[in-house]
Each structure stands twice: as structure tokens, then as C-alpha cells.
Design a protein around this motif. Structure first.
Motif, PDB file in Angstrom:
ATOM      1  N   SER A   1       0.686  -1.232   0.056  1.00 14.53           N
ATOM      2  CA  SER A   1      -0.160   0.015  -0.187  1.00 14.53           C
ATOM      3  C   SER A   1       0.918   1.308  -0.021  1.00 14.53           C
ATOM      4  O   SER A   1       1.917   1.248   0.741  1.00 14.53           O
ATOM      5  CB  SER A   1      -1.015  -0.077   1.222  1.00 14.53           C
TER       6      SER A   1
ATOM      7  N   TYR B   1      -2.736   0.251   6.967  1.00 16.81           N
ATOM      8  CA  TYR B   1      -2.628  -0.749   7.871  1.00 16.81           C
ATOM      9  C   TYR B   1      -1.662  -1.408   7.648  1.00 16.81           C
ATOM     10  O   TYR B   1      -1.191  -2.147   8.335  1.00 16.81           O
ATOM     11  CB  TYR B   1      -4.050  -1.432   7.949  1.00 16.81           C
ATOM     12  N   ASN B   2      -1.478  -1.899   6.472  1.00 13.32           N
ATOM     13  CA  ASN B   2      -0.482  -3.100   6.140  1.00 13.32           C
ATOM     14  C   ASN B   2       0.849  -2.493   6.278  1.00 13.32           C
ATOM     15  O   ASN B   2       1.774  -3.083   6.784  1.00 13.32           O
ATOM     16  CB  ASN B   2      -0.580  -3.249   4.470  1.00 13.32           C
TER      17      ASN B   2
ATOM     18  N   PRO C   1      -2.602  -5.634   1.027  1.00 17.51           N
ATOM     19  CA  PRO C   1      -3.899  -5.327   1.259  1.00 17.51           C
ATOM     20  C   PRO C   1      -4.864  -6.042   0.275  1.00 17.51           C
ATOM     21  O   PRO C   1      -4.313  -6.901  -0.437  1.00 17.51           O
ATOM     22  CB  PRO C   1      -3.927  -3.732   0.651  1.00 17.51           C
ATOM     23  N   GLU C   2      -6.320  -5.924   0.499  1.00 18.45           N
ATOM     24  CA  GLU C   2      -7.049  -6.558  -0.654  1.00 18.45           C
ATOM     25  C   GLU C   2      -7.790  -5.665  -1.313  1.00 18.45           C
ATOM     26  O   GLU C   2      -8.185  -4.848  -0.777  1.00 18.45           O
ATOM     27  CB  GLU C   2      -8.040  -7.714   0.268  1.00 18.45           C
ATOM     28  N   TYR C   3      -7.723  -5.946  -2.591  1.00 19.81           N
ATOM     29  CA  TYR C   3      -8.779  -4.752  -3.539  1.00 19.81           C
ATOM     30  C   TYR C   3      -9.533  -5.841  -4.282  1.00 19.81           C
ATOM     31  O   TYR C   3      -9.154  -6.758  -5.022  1.00 19.81           O
ATOM     32  CB  TYR C   3      -7.912  -4.011  -4.284  1.00 19.81           C
ATOM     33  N   ASN C   4     -10.828  -5.505  -4.057  1.00 25.01           N
ATOM     34  CA  ASN C   4     -11.452  -6.141  -5.048  1.00 25.01           C
ATOM     35  C   ASN C   4     -11.544  -7.559  -4.873  1.00 25.01           C
ATOM     36  O   ASN C   4     -11.754  -8.229  -6.104  1.00 25.01           O
ATOM     37  CB  ASN C   4     -11.835  -5.732  -6.250  1.00 25.01           C
ATOM     38  N   ASN C   5     -11.520  -8.213  -3.582  1.00 27.33           N
ATOM     39  CA  ASN C   5     -11.155  -9.681  -3.420  1.00 27.33           C
ATOM     40  C   ASN C   5      -9.984 -10.177  -4.266  1.00 27.33           C
ATOM     41  O   ASN C   5      -9.870 -11.439  -4.372  1.00 27.33           O
ATOM     42  CB  ASN C   5     -12.552 -10.527  -3.844  1.00 27.33           C
TER      43      ASN C   5
ATOM     44  N   ALA D   1      -3.581  -6.957   6.044  1.00 25.47           N
ATOM     45  CA  ALA D   1      -4.659  -6.268   6.683  1.00 25.47           C
ATOM     46  C   ALA D   1      -5.437  -5.773   5.941  1.00 25.47           C
ATOM     47  O   ALA D   1      -5.241  -5.000   4.731  1.00 25.47           O
ATOM     48  CB  ALA D   1      -4.115  -5.320   7.792  1.00 25.47           C
ATOM     49  N   SER D   2      -6.963  -5.885   6.277  1.00 26.52           N
ATOM     50  CA  SER D   2      -7.891  -5.162   5.537  1.00 26.52           C
ATOM     51  C   SER D   2      -9.244  -4.856   6.390  1.00 26.52           C
ATOM     52  O   SER D   2      -9.084  -5.038   7.629  1.00 26.52           O
ATOM     53  CB  SER D   2      -8.690  -6.332   4.622  1.00 26.52           C
ATOM     54  N   ALA D   3      -9.803  -3.489   5.892  1.00 27.86           N
ATOM     55  CA  ALA D   3     -10.725  -2.976   6.880  1.00 27.86           C
ATOM     56  C   ALA D   3     -11.970  -3.887   6.974  1.00 27.86           C
ATOM     57  O   ALA D   3     -12.398  -3.731   7.825  1.00 27.86           O
ATOM     58  CB  ALA D   3     -11.164  -1.559   5.808  1.00 27.86           C
ATOM     59  N   GLY D   4     -12.101  -4.975   5.983  1.00 30.59           N
ATOM     60  CA  GLY D   4     -13.343  -5.612   6.117  1.00 30.59           C
ATOM     61  C   GLY D   4     -13.102  -6.801   6.997  1.00 30.59           C
ATOM     62  O   GLY D   4     -12.228  -6.946   7.667  1.00 30.59           O
TER      63      GLY D   4
HETATM   64  C1  LIG Z   1     -10.081  -0.375  -4.698  1.00 32.02           C
HETATM   65  C2  LIG Z   1     -10.136  -0.894  -3.221  1.00 32.02           C
HETATM   66  C3  LIG Z   1     -10.855  -2.177  -3.230  1.00 32.02           C
HETATM   67  C4  LIG Z   1     -11.130  -2.731  -1.907  1.00 32.02           C
HETATM   68  N1  LIG Z   1     -11.793  -3.955  -1.980  1.00 32.02           N
HETATM   69  C5  LIG Z   1     -11.835  -4.585  -0.843  1.00 32.02           C
HETATM   70  C6  LIG Z   1     -11.872  -5.749  -0.535  1.00 32.02           C
HETATM   71  O1  LIG Z   1     -12.256  -6.813  -1.584  1.00 32.02           O
HETATM   72  N2  LIG Z   1     -11.979  -6.744   0.515  1.00 32.02           N
HETATM   73  C7  LIG Z   1     -11.579  -5.533   1.844  1.00 32.02           C
HETATM   74  O2  LIG Z   1     -11.568  -6.502   2.629  1.00 32.02           O
HETATM   75  N3  LIG Z   1     -11.170  -4.634   1.806  1.00 32.02           N
HETATM   76  C8  LIG Z   1     -11.172  -4.090   0.539  1.00 32.02           C
HETATM   77  N4  LIG Z   1     -10.791  -2.708   0.422  1.00 32.02           N
HETATM   78  C9  LIG Z   1     -10.642  -1.935   1.737  1.00 32.02           C
HETATM   79  C10 LIG Z   1      -9.456  -1.963   2.075  1.00 32.02           C
HETATM   80  O3  LIG Z   1      -9.255  -3.100   2.921  1.00 32.02           O
HETATM   81  C11 LIG Z   1      -8.935  -0.788   2.837  1.00 32.02           C
HETATM   82  O4  LIG Z   1      -8.843   0.343   2.020  1.00 32.02           O
HETATM   83  C12 LIG Z   1      -7.399  -0.962   3.572  1.00 32.02           C
HETATM   84  O5  LIG Z   1      -7.370   0.342   4.234  1.00 32.02           O
HETATM   85  C13 LIG Z   1      -6.503  -0.975   2.418  1.00 32.02           C
HETATM   86  O6  LIG Z   1      -5.116  -1.302   3.035  1.00 32.02           O
HETATM   87  P1  LIG Z   1      -4.202  -0.318   3.510  1.00 32.02           P
HETATM   88  O7  LIG Z   1      -4.625   0.486   4.852  1.00 32.02           O
HETATM   89  O8  LIG Z   1      -3.040  -0.926   3.784  1.00 32.02           O
HETATM   90  O9  LIG Z   1      -3.920   0.793   2.444  1.00 32.02           O
HETATM   91  C14 LIG Z   1     -10.698  -2.144  -0.896  1.00 32.02           C
HETATM   92  C15 LIG Z   1     -10.152  -0.637  -0.933  1.00 32.02           C
HETATM   93  C16 LIG Z   1     -10.015  -0.262  -2.245  1.00 32.02           C
HETATM   94  C17 LIG Z   1      -9.455   1.094  -2.377  1.00 32.02           C
END
Ligand SMILES: Cc1cc2nc3c(=O)[nH]c(=O)nc-3n(C[C@H](O)[C@H](O)[C@H](O)COP(=O)(O)O)c2cc1C
Length: 185
Positions: free
Chosen positions: A10, A16-17, A76-80, A114-117
Motif C-alpha cells: 500500500s 494498515y499494511n 492489502p485486498e482490493y476487490n477480492n 490487513a484489511s478494513a473488512g
Molecule cells: C479499490 C479498493 C478495493 C477494496 N476491496 C476490498 C476487498 O475486496 N476486501 C476488503 O476487505 N477490503 C477492500 N478494500 C478496503 C481495504 O481493505 C482498505 O482500503 C485498506 O485500508 C487497504 O489497506 P491499507 O490500509 O494498507 O491501504 C478495498 C479498498 C480499495 C481502495
């Protein structure tokens, strides 16, 4: 001393990561160090750029990987799936093909995230598997760390405040380092 190179996927200032990676550096076992590297400055992959020369940021990260006993990807995870910016960096590191073996083949890799979800990068970590396999890395599967609802694990300065996660991370790192110290690795 065993040397691990940690890379966060990230670029976000309050990531968070990246915060998890900083916590990992603090929680390494005494017989190992964790150096934090960055994907910042790596351009979008473009073959036309490649033929003019590998960008300096890519070469620098390659050499940091080569100098390490193992690599920790913090994703991180973006769009699964895995984030494009992180994959882009790994794609650059795999170029040119003649140099990819030196950087990746047989090199121990571990993945956390780490993810927000609610699912804590389960799908992102799974999405890294074919990449790590294709590059011929030696992935370590002896531990798992998929930090869900990451917002509640860190304080406002980005310090890890969740004692259970800290313990889990410590265990993960100890396991990875003991794998790295096994004869032959
Ligand atoms: C384009 C995009 C897609 C995301 N898709 C997911 C997802 O599929 N699953 C999930 O748990 N969080 C998803 N998130 C939320 C991220 O977990 C959250 O933005 C997180 O803070 C990203 O990690 P970072 O804090 O290290 O940047 C997504 C965020 C973005 C910007």
C-alpha cells in the motif's frame, strides 16, 4: 543474523499494511532483522520503458531482495484480489526474465495482510499463490495472519494496540524465521 525484507503493498500514508509491517520489524525474534522496503517510485510496467533500461527503483528493490534470506509481503485486498500497484512492482522485479531466477527462484516468501473488512485479506493472500508459484519462490505456509477490521487494531499514530494480534504476529515471525534458519533454506 537472519535477514528478512518486508514490503507493504500500500502507498497510503496511514496504511494498515504498512503499520503491520512496522509492527513486524519491532516484533522480530532476536536472531533476525526485518528491513522495510517500499514499492514507491516504481513506474507502471511498460515493455518500452524496460528496453530502455530497468528503472533505478526496481533495481534497488531487486538487490534488497537478493541480499535477504526471506521476503515478507504485506498485502492489502482490493476487490477480492491483490492490489494492482503491488502486483505491478512484482512484475517489474521479474524482468528481464534472465534475471528473475536470481531474484525469486527458491527464495522463501511469506504473505500476511490487513484489511478494513471482515475477511482480512483471505482472497488477496490466495491470489498471491499463483504468482509466487510462477516465480519459483519457496512459499512458507506454516503460519497465517489475516488481520480483519484493521481500523480497531491500530491507534491513531499507526501503532499496533491489539495484544492478541501482536502475539499472533510474533508467532508468525518466529515460525518464518525458524524456517529460514533451517539448513538448506
Ligand atoms: C479499490 C479498493 C478495493 C477494496 N476491496 C476490498 C476487498 O475486496 N476486501 C476488503 O476487505 N477490503 C477492500 N478494500 C478496503 C481495504 O481493505 C482498505 O482500503 C485498506 O485500508 C487497504 O489497506 P491499507 O490500509 O494498507 O491501504 C478495498 C479498498 C480499495 C481502495
Amino acid at each position: 543474523m537472519t535477514k528478512v525484507l518486508g514490503i507493504s503493498g500500500s502507498l497510503r500514508r496511514s496504511s494498515y499494511n504498512s503499520a503491520l509491517l512496522r509492527a513486524a520489524a519491532r516484533l522480530m525474534p532476536p536472531e533476525a532483522t526485518l528491513e522495510i522496503a517500499s514499492i514507491r517510485g516504481i513506474p507502471l510496467y511498460d515493455y518500452d520503458v524496460e528496453v530502455q533500461g530497468i528503472p533505478a527503483a526496481v533495481t534497488q528493490l531487486k538487490e534488497a531482495i537478493v541480499a535477504a534470506d526471506g521476503v515478507l509481503l504485506v498485502t492489502p485486498e482490493y476487490n477480492n484480489s491483490l492490489p494492482g500497484v503491488f502486483k505491478n512492482a512484482i512484475d517489474w522485479l521479474s524482468r528481464p526474465p534472465a534475471d528473475a531466477r536470481r531474484v525469486f527462484a527458491g527464495r522463501p516468501f511469506a504473505v500476511i495482510g490487513a484489511s478494513a473488512g471482515n475477511w482480512g485479506t483471505v482472497l488477496s493472500q490466495a491470489a498471491w499463490l499463483p504468482v509466487l508459484r510462477t516465480l519459483g519462490t519457496l512459499p512458507w505456509f506454516g503460519g497465517r495472519l489475516q488481520l480483519a477490521r484493521a481500523a480497531s487494531a491500530f491507534d491513531e499514530t499507526g501503532s499496533l494496540k491489539d495484544a492478541a494480534v501482536e502475539e499472533q504476529l510474533k508467532q508468525f515471525l518466529a515460525g518464518f524465521v525458524s524456517f529460514l534458519r533451517r539448513p538448506g533454506n
